[in-house]
Write a protein that holds these residues in place. Sequence first.
Motif: not given
Lengths: 296, 340
Positions: A281, A284, A288, A296, B136, B139
């Motif tokens: 996370s 991410r 982002s 990724s 997500f 993933e």
Amino acid sequence: MSADSYKLRSRLRGLTDSLVTVLAILATLVVVAPLAAIFGYLIYKGASSLNLAFFMQIPRPEGEVGGGMANAIVGSGVLLGLASLIGIPLGIGGGIFLAEFGRGTKLANAVRFTADVLNGVPSIVMGLAIYSLIVSVHSPLIPFSGHFSAFSGGVALGIMMIPTVCRTTEEMLLMVPKAVREAALGLGVPNWRSVVSITLKTASPGVITGCMLAFARVAGETAPLLFTALGNVYMSANLNDPIDALPLRIYVYAISPYDDQHRLAWGGALVLIALIVLAVSLVRYVTSRGVLKGAS
Amino acid sequence: MSLAESAREEQSAVRRFLLSRGNSAFADRTFHVLMVVCALSIFAIVGLIAWRLVVSSQITWSKFGFHFFYQTFTDSVTGQPMYWDPVNGLFSAVPFVYGTLVSSFLALLIAVPLAVGLAVFLTEMCPRSLRGPLAFLTELLAAIPSVIYGLWAVFVLVPLLREYVNPLLVKTLGWSGFFDDSMNPTGLGFLTGGVILAIMILPIISSLTREVMTAVPHSQREAVLALGATRWEMIRMGVLRNARIGIVGGIILGLGRALGETMAITMVIGNTPEIHKSLLANGGSMAAVIANEFTEAVSDMHRSALIEIGLALFIVTIIVNAFAQLLVWAVTRGAPSQVH
């Protein structure tokens, strides 16, 4: 007549369309279901088995209730630390070569292909290779050789990190605009300095992302540790001795016949997955929001 | 102090700085060489792996040669075919090759339709707000370690299959001979291995399929729609047809992962060196037998046989992965590549 058949056909086409839509939605649900099942069960079973003893104590003898995985947590830390020391510098170095020095050359293509090959090597084969490279040879040239050791486990994991780190570093460096490099060189900065403190620094969020991804991947690897780090029920942080790791302990406990060891396995799995989800996370979030998207 | 004097002072400071920096050509060259060494270390590692595997499997290779991959022995007592007897030094990789192929094939059979369906939904149908979270989630499915899949399979999937799915399969499809659990009512076996492998390779196939589908130009979709096609016809003719080579590449990449997958399959396949027609029977796989027997290998011969299986796995996965990369690369050429 022909108007009728036309109507029928267009009805049929419409039906097929809706049918496919339903099937696609169904497929999505079927894919998400095991994920929800795994996470739900993991949290349900794991949370009830976590306590202070889990983090503070080493495993009790088989059949006894209680104990924890402190040695496995420490062991995983040691192994991952060593793996990062090996995998991250080599991976970043390879990535810098691919993006800055070897662009378009045959050598770079060969390196890229080899990195992909290395990425596809099954983890169990990596374990076998390190076993026969370090564990089974008695040679003064190879440190800690001749027996199962934390060192050999760390090397196995480190090698598995290299391709991911290398390829992400390359991609991230390629995204840095040429003008930035030219500006640095125009100021009279030597090339190595420009690469390290200008290009690499600009790309650092992406490079860190790659390192985290590689870290998250090897954190859960069991197979390469089976014949290298071996596992150890006592607390150890010595590179020369067999060492425990969370995934290794989970595997051993999952196939054991004792209920209390199953409980510990679920606890360990929850800790491991929490670590990995946190890393993913974070990756991410960084990708982002950061300047450099596309990782990724 | 006059203006001219201070200017001279400034100039000399710059000069001093430039002189103090010395020659950077040496540092530059060192840095370049260092980076090349890092890159070459990747070759060295792959070379070392191959070399060590070849050297360590010499004992069985010199004794059995290629027969290792197709020979069958006969049990002297029962007269049944036998493949793997470490105590008497009889080794044949046949049951493990069979188990790996069967479980990987089952995994593809289950995973491919689901993965393509998911990719179609995510790229062509899904509302934008759902796309991110769903992507997500898939993933995350890829980030779960193998051993946790195994743990879940042992305690959730195996009982589920044993109690509900397998009896149903035996009742409805038992006549075909593929579903017969009379010899092994434990719920372990090829089918369980195939199901857990399917869950594990799903994210790889679907993310690659998504990637190649996104790479199809929008004008293709618009052209098909302008001819009056429904959405499915647009997906079939405009998107899937253009992306098919890349999708095949993704499937082969998934196959590469399934072939080498170890922990989860070791925990559910049963680990017996046997060949059965029934998918509900116990079996073995190449990776599983290594994980299961290597630390307890009784002799050099046994260890060598296991390493030879590992070497075969290494070669097969290299070929499969290289082929898949080639196919994916053929479609997404131009678009930046991704790390998986």
